[in-house]
Enzyme design. Structure first.
Site, short mmCIF file in Angstrom:
data_model
loop_
_atom_site.label_atom_id
_atom_site.label_comp_id
_atom_site.label_asym_id
_atom_site.label_seq_id
_atom_site.Cartn_x
_atom_site.Cartn_y
_atom_site.Cartn_z
N ASP A 108 -10.72 -3.60 -3.02
CA ASP A 108 -10.13 -3.12 -1.43
C ASP A 108 -11.13 -2.67 -1.17
O ASP A 108 -11.60 -1.90 -0.40
CB ASP A 108 -9.57 -1.60 -1.52
N HIS A 153 0.66 -1.00 -0.51
CA HIS A 153 -0.28 -0.14 -0.12
C HIS A 153 0.73 1.10 0.46
O HIS A 153 1.58 1.12 1.10
CB HIS A 153 -1.31 0.21 1.10
O1 DOR Z 1 -9.77 2.98 2.23
C1 DOR Z 1 -8.75 2.24 2.07
N1 DOR Z 1 -9.79 1.46 3.23
N2 DOR Z 1 -8.04 1.86 2.24
C2 DOR Z 1 -7.36 1.17 3.04
O2 DOR Z 1 -5.66 1.72 2.31
C3 DOR Z 1 -7.25 0.24 3.73
C4 DOR Z 1 -8.88 0.19 4.41
C5 DOR Z 1 -9.53 0.39 5.37
O3 DOR Z 1 -9.00 -0.77 6.05
O4 DOR Z 1 -10.41 0.01 5.56
ZN ZN Z 2 -4.37 0.06 1.24
#
Ligand code: DOR
Ligand code: ZN
Length: 441
Positions: free
Chosen positions: A323, A185
């Protein structure tokens, strides 16, 4: 034991691992093993066979999502292994890779064992990604050797990134000794600090603190230099060449870096999310629920979105990953600068891919299946799914023509944080066939 065989007839069989795209049929025995595949003709049904006519539908290998957050253990009010798996199955996925940013963080074999134990009976395979550092704090490396002996295939400090370059160097070296994939990331925390959307004229107009796009590409540039240097000098006599994967890539600069690194022969891959190739930062202007447009990395500028689409077209981008990041209502329906980052994605991924990429002639349907299934499996080091007698049936059924509207009530996920409610999509996963069971419509 189940004894009834299933015959899928009149399907468009697409399997990129076998270069297959043909009309045909498949017979699966009562134990979930393929016993015949026939192209160009129907397999004659025997007495007691259940025949399913897939005219106009695609029979593809089960989809695989490289990047999901199922929140268990610790934040079960957002999602559990069970609700996450149900959402995955509804989206056409027979396997997902789970990010370790749970509470506690999955940074030891104990956490891996917990997920294994609680997922054995789910319809979807859960691959555990181990944290790179203890509690993902970037300070002490996690036990990669133990991970490896527990069948873990990848490590990541997703949600954050190792800021200390020496620590990152050690993590890449350590991972290569066990042939673990490093999933990054990419985010320079000093550049992104306090930001909630892409830094641009739009963020200035909205009065939101921006995240500069170089916060991503600077980390990737750093990591790729480490990778090239480690490869060249084979430091510490590493047994394997390091493998590096960029999670949710979101800028032109990042795509260029990956393109060049691939041309130089480095083992580099990357994924993009449906929301990053569909939306852009300007969509925040009119959005009523702005919280559902807040994620990391942030929605790209239009130019960067174009570069992502070009990366999908020219093969630089290897995979589509969602994601899937469930959050509760109160964590999103709040002032945007207090919103949790991320949106759910498993149940809209196929629809967005077909609507935004296939229907616009950016990619063909077999390439979409490659991005959603065979490439993610290959990147993680999983066996390819083959359509051949004697192989386990691991399948998904897609209706590429189905038009449907994303509705609040239609989700299996425990959360509803998505900007796509109300949107009409073309293309839908109808179900999966995995572990001898059909799950779906
Ligand atoms: O938008 C995101 N949510 N990006 C991330 O890298 C982590 C993720 C989360 O765990 O909610
Ligand atoms: Zn991420």
């Amino acid at each position: 034991m189940n004894t009834m065989s299933i015959i899928f007839q009149n399907a468009r069989l697409i399997n990129p691992s076998e270069n297959l795209d043909a009309k045909g049929s498949m017979r699966i025995d009562g134990n979930g093993i393929i016993d015949q595949v026939l192209t160009g003709a129907d397999i004659p049904a025997k007495e007691g066979d259940r025949v399913i006519n897939l005219e106009g539908k695609v029979l593809a290998p089960g989809l695989f999502d490289l990047h999901c957050h199922f929140r268990e253990p610790g934040q079960e009010y957002k999602e559990t292994l069970e609700t996450g798996a149900a959402a995955a199955a509804a989206g056409g996925f027979t396997g997902v890779a789970l990010m370790p940013n749970t509470r506690p963080v999955i940074d030891s074999p104990l956490g891996v064992a917990y997920i294994r134990h609680h997922s054995a009976d789910l319809p979807v395979d859960l691959e555990v990604v181990g944290a790179m550092t203890v509690e993902s704090r970037g300070e002490t490396l996690a036990p990669f050797g133990k991970y490896s002996s527990y069948g873990v295939k990848a490590v990541s400090d997703d949600g954050t990134a190792i800021q200390n370059t020496q620590m990152m160097r050690l993590a890449i070296e350590y991972a290569s000794n066990f042939d673990l994939l490093v999933m990054q990331h990419a985010e320079d925390k000093y550049l992104s600090a306090g930001g909630i959307m892409n830094e641009s004229a739009t963020s200035a107009m909205l009065g939101f603190k921006g995240i500069p796009e170089v916060a991503e590409s600077i980390m990737i540039a750093r990591d790729l230099q480490l990778l090239a240097w480690l490869k060249k000098h084979k430091l510490n006599g590493a047994l394997h060449e390091p493998r590096y994967h960029v999670a949710h890539i979101s800028t032109a600069g990042s795509v260029d870096l990956v393109r060049k690194a691939k041309a130089e022969g480095l083992k580099v891959t990357c994924e993009v999310t449906p929301h990053h190739f569909t939306l852009c930062d300007e969509d925040l202007i009119l959005a009523a629920e702005k919280g559902n447009y807040i994620m990391k990395p942030p929605l790209p500028s239009k130019e960067n979105r174009e570069a992502l689409i070009e990366g999908l077209r020219d093969g630089t981008i290897d995979a589509i990953a969602t994601d899937h990041a469930p959050h509760a209502k109160h964590e999103k329906e709040c002032p945007p600068d207090q919103a949790a980052f991320g949106i759910i994605g498993l149940e809209t991924s196929v629809g967005l891919t077909i609507t935004e990429l296939v229907e616009r002639n950016i990619i063909a349907l077999p390439r979409a299946v490659e991005l959603l299934s065979s490439n993610p499996r290959r990147i993680l080091g999983l066996e390819p799914i083959l359509f051949a007698a004697g192989r386990k049936a691991n399948l998904c059924i897609i209706d590429p023509e189905r038009c449907w509207t994303v509705e609040n009530d239609s989700f299996r996920s425990k959360s509803r944080n998505t900007p796509f409610i109300g949107r009409t999509l073309k293309g839908k996963a109808l179900g999966i066939y995995h572990k001898g069971i059909f799950t779906g419509e």
